[in-house]
Each structure stands twice: as structure tokens, then as C-alpha cells.
Design an enzyme around this catalytic site. Sequence first.
Site, PDB file in Angstrom:
ATOM      1  CG  ASP A  10    -122.950 -28.398 -61.281  1.00 54.34           C
ATOM      2  OD1 ASP A  10    -121.776 -28.777 -61.156  1.00 54.34           O
ATOM      3  OD2 ASP A  10    -123.485 -28.183 -62.377  1.00 54.34           O
ATOM      4  CE  LYS A  52    -119.096 -30.982 -61.847  1.00 50.78           C
ATOM      5  NZ  LYS A  52    -119.905 -30.628 -63.049  1.00 50.78           N
ATOM      6  NE  ARG A  78    -117.744 -27.009 -57.598  1.00 51.17           N
ATOM      7  CZ  ARG A  78    -118.563 -26.783 -58.601  1.00 51.17           C
ATOM      8  NH1 ARG A  78    -119.450 -27.696 -58.957  1.00 51.17           N
ATOM      9  NH2 ARG A  78    -118.517 -25.641 -59.271  1.00 51.17           N
TER      10      ARG A  78
END
EC number: 2.5.1.19
Length: 439
Positions: free
Chosen positions: A320, A347, A351
Amino acid sequence: MPAHTFHTSGPLTGTIRVPGDKSISHRALMFASLAVGESTIDGLLEGEDVLATASAMRQLGAGIERGDSGTWRVHGVGAGSLLEPRQALNMGNSGTSTRLLMGLLASQGFSATFTGDASLSGRPMNRVIEPLSQMGANFEASSGGTLPLTLRGALPATPITYRLPVASAQVKSAVLLAGLNTPGITSVIEPIATRDHTERMLAGFGAHIEIGKQDGERLISIHGEADLTPQCVVVPGDPSSAAFFIVAALIVPGSDIIIENVGMNTTRAGIVHALRQMGGSIDELNPRDVGGESVADLQVRHSALTGADIDPALAPSMIDEFPALFVAASLAQGTTRTSGLEELRVKESDRLSVMAEALTLAGARVEEHDDGLTIHGTGGDPLTGTPESTSVETNLDHRIAMSMAVAGLASRSGVRVDDTAPIATSFPTFMDLLAGATQ
């Protein structure tokens, strides 16, 4: 949709404390709801994702209240005594809540429907549906295995041994939670270790967990029909939230900041190792153990960063945090290469492509690959996007919004983030903390 432009700032100084760890907060609420009696939780992250978990557990029969002092009290009902929800469980933006609760309810004898916002409804759930179906649960999902989704639990469910096809703490946790109310022993084999909060906290609540090796791979087993006992949980600060302030301090000249109470679990601290590899000055002060989790205060100073090849083996421990790392790489001397990051494409947004586009708009030199980004840094010079061009689309992704906010602190003309509202899903105090640290 509140847009905001983030401008070059003064140094980050002083001492701050980031909110509680999101992963641990979700699990604390769930496991306390499965223990018979009253548990307390201090330091709970009060973001929208975690509040979605609290709402769902209330619908399943747990009593959950927030005290005036910020301590949460959870009156649990037992692993086998959850109630069938009278209406759909609205998970908002929270993939963690959804996948873990799917596991939890897979071994309950009733049906539940999961819904979510536009971003969550585009995220794949098949990776959880597959092992839970092997245990006997039935699913009616939308096209592509997405939400809305209805689950019918199996009672009794069938214990399985499941080897993870991809490194995923959420899939591992879903299977182990399904095993809580399943007769016999349910096991997960991890070829690559992922964050281990589920195993640590279940053991803390009294579940019989065994961790070993099988053919050189990690084997986690849970003995079913468990009786969990109430606990007093203290949630450490979230390393994923701390990452934005770590990167900000590293790239803004003159910065010297202390971030208190950061969780340093080895399965989560990859971002610190990666940034140190790039030359970042990050010192651990007062390292300690809190409730089975490693915690430290981090002192971070502005550093001349150097590009690096980031080991793909680090990915599960910082998955993350890569958007924040990409920002650091944009200001480094030389080239940073990342790979093995296919997971980032599923995600809250894709991303890889969203960050590549956003950083390019801000003036960075970025090459996008199937499984990562190659970033050619400025050598510490500010990013040079123009105010007209640097308007970033966050795609409802909180980590994109916060990463590009940090990029704006080291840009010549500022970075405009199209929507800061998603930040509240994980870090509702971000804007205030950032403003205070850069005064």
C-alpha cells in the site's frame, strides 16, 4: 468533491502521531465481536473503512460503542452465534472489511449480501470466493466476481488446506476466519509471507493457531470451533499512514520530524527498508512491544535520496506504500525501478497507471510497465509541472490523493488534487496534520 492545491512548503518539524493501524483496527473489531464478553480497543482508526466494519458487526449482533475518552467497547457474541443481517452489509470503500467478512460468514448458517461504493464494486472478489467455495459456501456475485454479492454460509463448513496463488493477507485471513467456526483444522500455505496481524491477534484472543513450515513455505493452521476470550487491544499507529509523512520529510529540505507510535511489524515495514536503501535518514527511537506488535517512534530527516532497484520480495510488506515511494523516487538522484507489482492494478484504482499519469503531469519522468514503474528522479530539484497541467485525478483512491499531496510539497507550481474526500477512508486527520507539520 473538495479539490485542493498543495504547494511547496517549509520544513516538516515537530512531533506528530498518525492514526491507528487500519489493518489491526478492522481485525480488533471483528475478533472482539467473536469473543463472548466485553473487549476494549484503544487507538482505533476512526476512518470510514473501519467504521464500515463496526457497522457490519453491529448488524451481525455485536454491541459496539465509542466512549467519550476514545476507548471503544465491544460486547461480543461468540464465533458461532452471529445473527443473519436484516439488510445488506454496506462496505463503503473497504476491500479489507469485505474480504475478511466474507470469510467470517462463510461458515455461518445464513445468507448475507455485500454492497459497496463505485470503487469497491469494481474490485475482484474471486480470489476469496474460490477457497471459500471449497469450504462449502455458495456465492452469487455480479459480473467478474464483484459486488453486489450474496453469500450463503455452510454449516458445518469443510476444513481445507489452501495454498495461496498470490501473496494476499486478505485471502489468507478470509480462509482462517472461515476456519474459526469450522470443525477440524483449516490451513493456509503461504509461498511468500504477508502481513501477519490476523495470526497474531487471533492467538491473542485465545484461538489455537499453529505456524510452521511445509516444503520451505509458511504453513498457518487454525483449530476450528474456537472460543475467543475478550481482550484489551491497543492499536499502534498505521505505517501506511506514516509513510506519507516519512516521504514528505525526506524530500522537503530542512525537515526533521518525529512520528510517534508507528507499527514496525516486519511484515509491514518494507517502506522503511526501501527508503533507507535509497539513503533516507529514518531512525527508530524507543522500540517496544505493544500487544504482540513491534512499535517505535521514527525520527525522519531530509535526505539526498538515490534511485534504487526495489526488491520485488519487499512488495507484500509495503504494497500500500508504493504510491508514496514513487513520489520519493521522483525526487531522487538517478533511476528507481520497481517490479512484481501487478497487485497494484486491482487496488482502489489501478495504482500503477494512475500514479504514472499523475507524476508525469507533475513533471516527473516515468515509464510504466506491466508489473511496475521506472522513475528517473530530479536529483532533489522540485517537480516542474505547470499549474494548468498538474490537476491530478485521484479515481476515488485515498492513497493517490495523499501521495500527490506530498508531491505538491516539492513542486515548483503546486499539485492540484481533484478530490480530497477519499482521504477520510483511512486518514481523516491528514490535512490538519500536514498543515500543522509544515507551518
